[in-house]
Design a protein around this motif. Structure first.
Motif, PDB file in Angstrom:
ATOM      1  N   PHE A  88      10.352   2.766  -2.036  1.00  0.00           N
ATOM      2  CA  PHE A  88      10.023   4.086  -2.561  1.00  0.00           C
ATOM      3  C   PHE A  88       9.964   4.025  -4.086  1.00  0.00           C
ATOM      4  O   PHE A  88      10.772   3.342  -4.722  1.00  0.00           O
ATOM      5  CB  PHE A  88      11.072   5.125  -2.159  1.00  0.00           C
ATOM      6  CG  PHE A  88      11.181   5.349  -0.676  1.00  0.00           C
ATOM      7  CD1 PHE A  88      10.358   6.275  -0.037  1.00  0.00           C
ATOM      8  CD2 PHE A  88      12.093   4.641   0.086  1.00  0.00           C
ATOM      9  CE1 PHE A  88      10.456   6.487   1.323  1.00  0.00           C
ATOM     10  CE2 PHE A  88      12.199   4.841   1.446  1.00  0.00           C
ATOM     11  CZ  PHE A  88      11.381   5.778   2.071  1.00  0.00           C
TER      12      PHE A  88
ATOM     13  N   THR B 125       9.354  12.381   2.354  1.00  0.00           N
ATOM     14  CA  THR B 125       8.152  12.550   1.539  1.00  0.00           C
ATOM     15  C   THR B 125       8.324  13.575   0.433  1.00  0.00           C
ATOM     16  O   THR B 125       7.439  13.710  -0.419  1.00  0.00           O
ATOM     17  CB  THR B 125       6.953  12.975   2.405  1.00  0.00           C
ATOM     18  OG1 THR B 125       7.197  14.283   2.951  1.00  0.00           O
ATOM     19  CG2 THR B 125       6.727  11.989   3.538  1.00  0.00           C
TER      20      THR B 125
ATOM     21  N   VAL C 154       6.744   8.395  -3.644  1.00  0.00           N
ATOM     22  CA  VAL C 154       5.716   7.452  -3.195  1.00  0.00           C
ATOM     23  C   VAL C 154       6.365   6.450  -2.249  1.00  0.00           C
ATOM     24  O   VAL C 154       7.266   5.700  -2.637  1.00  0.00           O
ATOM     25  CB  VAL C 154       5.067   6.725  -4.383  1.00  0.00           C
ATOM     26  CG1 VAL C 154       3.983   5.768  -3.887  1.00  0.00           C
ATOM     27  CG2 VAL C 154       4.486   7.730  -5.375  1.00  0.00           C
ATOM     28  N   GLU C 155       5.917   6.458  -1.001  1.00  0.00           N
ATOM     29  CA  GLU C 155       6.455   5.546   0.006  1.00  0.00           C
ATOM     30  C   GLU C 155       5.606   4.285   0.050  1.00  0.00           C
ATOM     31  O   GLU C 155       4.373   4.353   0.136  1.00  0.00           O
ATOM     32  CB  GLU C 155       6.467   6.224   1.371  1.00  0.00           C
ATOM     33  CG  GLU C 155       7.129   5.396   2.457  1.00  0.00           C
ATOM     34  CD  GLU C 155       7.157   6.124   3.798  1.00  0.00           C
ATOM     35  OE1 GLU C 155       7.850   5.655   4.710  1.00  0.00           O
ATOM     36  OE2 GLU C 155       6.473   7.173   3.926  1.00  0.00           O
ATOM     37  N   LEU C 156       6.280   3.122   0.021  1.00  0.00           N
ATOM     38  CA  LEU C 156       5.591   1.836   0.008  1.00  0.00           C
ATOM     39  C   LEU C 156       5.721   1.145   1.354  1.00  0.00           C
ATOM     40  O   LEU C 156       6.750   1.259   2.029  1.00  0.00           O
ATOM     41  CB  LEU C 156       6.183   0.921  -1.067  1.00  0.00           C
ATOM     42  CG  LEU C 156       6.318   1.484  -2.478  1.00  0.00           C
ATOM     43  CD1 LEU C 156       7.067   0.478  -3.350  1.00  0.00           C
ATOM     44  CD2 LEU C 156       4.961   1.818  -3.073  1.00  0.00           C
TER      45      LEU C 156
ATOM     46  N   TYR D   3       0.825  -1.196   0.000  1.00  0.00           N
ATOM     47  CA  TYR D   3       0.000   0.000   0.000  1.00  0.00           C
ATOM     48  C   TYR D   3       0.864   1.253   0.000  1.00  0.00           C
ATOM     49  O   TYR D   3       2.068   1.208   0.288  1.00  0.00           O
ATOM     50  CB  TYR D   3      -0.915   0.031   1.232  1.00  0.00           C
ATOM     51  CG  TYR D   3      -0.156   0.236   2.529  1.00  0.00           C
ATOM     52  CD1 TYR D   3       0.012   1.508   3.068  1.00  0.00           C
ATOM     53  CD2 TYR D   3       0.399  -0.850   3.202  1.00  0.00           C
ATOM     54  CE1 TYR D   3       0.714   1.699   4.247  1.00  0.00           C
ATOM     55  CE2 TYR D   3       1.097  -0.664   4.371  1.00  0.00           C
ATOM     56  CZ  TYR D   3       1.262   0.607   4.900  1.00  0.00           C
ATOM     57  OH  TYR D   3       1.961   0.787   6.066  1.00  0.00           O
ATOM     58  N   SER D   4       0.242   2.374  -0.303  1.00  0.00           N
ATOM     59  CA  SER D   4       0.844   3.695  -0.150  1.00  0.00           C
ATOM     60  C   SER D   4      -0.273   4.704   0.042  1.00  0.00           C
ATOM     61  O   SER D   4      -1.330   4.580  -0.570  1.00  0.00           O
ATOM     62  CB  SER D   4       1.676   4.083  -1.373  1.00  0.00           C
ATOM     63  OG  SER D   4       2.111   5.437  -1.258  1.00  0.00           O
TER      64      SER D   4
ATOM     65  N   ASN E 298      -3.798   0.540  -2.737  1.00  0.00           N
ATOM     66  CA  ASN E 298      -3.915  -0.501  -1.729  1.00  0.00           C
ATOM     67  C   ASN E 298      -4.113  -1.835  -2.428  1.00  0.00           C
ATOM     68  O   ASN E 298      -5.168  -2.084  -3.008  1.00  0.00           O
ATOM     69  CB  ASN E 298      -5.093  -0.182  -0.799  1.00  0.00           C
ATOM     70  CG  ASN E 298      -5.184  -1.124   0.378  1.00  0.00           C
ATOM     71  OD1 ASN E 298      -4.204  -1.762   0.752  1.00  0.00           O
ATOM     72  ND2 ASN E 298      -6.363  -1.215   0.971  1.00  0.00           N
TER      73      ASN E 298
ATOM     74  N   SER F  15       0.814   8.052  -0.041  1.00  0.00           N
ATOM     75  CA  SER F  15       1.533   9.261  -0.435  1.00  0.00           C
ATOM     76  C   SER F  15       0.671  10.109  -1.370  1.00  0.00           C
ATOM     77  O   SER F  15      -0.084   9.568  -2.186  1.00  0.00           O
ATOM     78  CB  SER F  15       2.840   8.890  -1.139  1.00  0.00           C
ATOM     79  OG  SER F  15       3.673   8.125  -0.285  1.00  0.00           O
TER      80      SER F  15
ATOM     81  N   THR G 257      -1.822   7.161  -4.099  1.00  0.00           N
ATOM     82  CA  THR G 257      -2.422   6.363  -3.030  1.00  0.00           C
ATOM     83  C   THR G 257      -3.007   5.102  -3.639  1.00  0.00           C
ATOM     84  O   THR G 257      -3.768   5.176  -4.603  1.00  0.00           O
ATOM     85  CB  THR G 257      -3.527   7.161  -2.320  1.00  0.00           C
ATOM     86  OG1 THR G 257      -2.957   8.337  -1.742  1.00  0.00           O
ATOM     87  CG2 THR G 257      -4.172   6.328  -1.220  1.00  0.00           C
TER      88      THR G 257
ATOM     89  N   GLN H  35       9.871  -1.685   3.483  1.00  0.00           N
ATOM     90  CA  GLN H  35       9.746  -0.287   3.083  1.00  0.00           C
ATOM     91  C   GLN H  35      10.370  -0.116   1.708  1.00  0.00           C
ATOM     92  O   GLN H  35      11.426  -0.675   1.409  1.00  0.00           O
ATOM     93  CB  GLN H  35      10.448   0.634   4.079  1.00  0.00           C
ATOM     94  CG  GLN H  35      10.275   2.118   3.768  1.00  0.00           C
ATOM     95  CD  GLN H  35      11.068   2.998   4.714  1.00  0.00           C
ATOM     96  OE1 GLN H  35      12.209   2.690   5.044  1.00  0.00           O
ATOM     97  NE2 GLN H  35      10.470   4.090   5.153  1.00  0.00           N
TER      98      GLN H  35
ATOM     99  N   LEU I 158       4.759   4.257   9.931  1.00  0.00           N
ATOM    100  CA  LEU I 158       3.997   4.067   8.707  1.00  0.00           C
ATOM    101  C   LEU I 158       2.826   3.121   8.942  1.00  0.00           C
ATOM    102  O   LEU I 158       1.709   3.342   8.474  1.00  0.00           O
ATOM    103  CB  LEU I 158       4.916   3.533   7.611  1.00  0.00           C
ATOM    104  CG  LEU I 158       4.338   3.428   6.205  1.00  0.00           C
ATOM    105  CD1 LEU I 158       3.936   4.800   5.688  1.00  0.00           C
ATOM    106  CD2 LEU I 158       5.360   2.793   5.272  1.00  0.00           C
TER     107      LEU I 158
END
Length: 217
Positions: free
Chosen positions: A134, A178, A121-123, A92-93, A101, A95, A99, A132, A210
């Protein structure tokens, strides 16, 4: 004699043109502001948007980690998230740049994710806190990552008479992951940029914060 002079001038013009073309490469060095040591793996790109073709890419999950941990793609690109572990994942993200899921799954998701806006975009995985990743989505072909010496050369194409350039710099150990750091630089000469980066973690780190943000959605 006149022909020789003409030939010489033509050759000189070709040399000057080649030099001008080579001069569009902007050498950038990224260092740690605390100790002046090189920062490897920093993503550096030009701040002026240009048309760039999207690509297809993937970030797979293996050994409960994202591979690659950091993916750089042009805006509009599609990214698949195949699961190559023997356990399920929930990617999911939330950011602003993207966004999404992908609920608990094994194998390959039904469709790739389209990253249609530039940004970071952070994962995360809602099952495995330590995971984690990106996705750095850019809107310019002038982008690269620093090597072990903290160096990268950007293929800039400035307008005639234009010397200033805006650069965006991002690294996974920035205090705020971010958004990129923005610097205006003189594009006519090599650039050195100092970043405030946090020390390497003793372990792979945790996504406790997160995870908490995800569960509060």
């Amino acid at each position: 004699m006149q022909q020789s002079a003409t030939t010489f001038i033509a050759g000189l013009l070709l040399c000057l043109a080649a030099t001008a073309t080579a001069a569009t490469g902007l050498p950038v060095t990224v260092i740690n502001s605390d100790n002046n040591k090189p920062v490897a793996g920093a993503v550096v790109w030009a701040g002026n948007p240009q048309a760039v073709a999207p690509v297809s890419a993937e970030i797979y999950q293996k050994d409960r980690a994202f591979h690659p941990r950091i993916l750089v793609v042009p805006v509009g690109s599609s990214v698949d998230f195949p699961n190559r572990d023997n356990t399920q994942h929930h990617v999911y993200s939330f950011s602003p740049a993207k966004t999404f899921n992908i609920k608990l799954y094994a194998g390959r998701p039904e469709a790739p994710i389209i990253f249609d806006k530039p940004g970071i975009v952070e994962l995360g995985c809602n099952i495995h806190d330590q995971m984690q990743g990106f996705v750095v989505v850019t809107d310019t072909p002038a982008v690269g990552r620093t090597n072990d010496a903290g160096q990268v050369t950007l293929d800039l194409k400035p307008q005639p008479g234009e010397r200033r350039a805006v650069l965006k710099i991002w690294h996974p150990r920035l205090p705020d992951t971010t958004r990129p750091v923005i610097r205006e630089v003189d594009a006519s000469q090599p650039v050195t940029i100092a970043l405030d980066v946090e020390p390497e973690p003793a372990t792979d780190g945790s996504l406790d914060l997160l995870q908490q943000r995800f569960r509060e959605l």
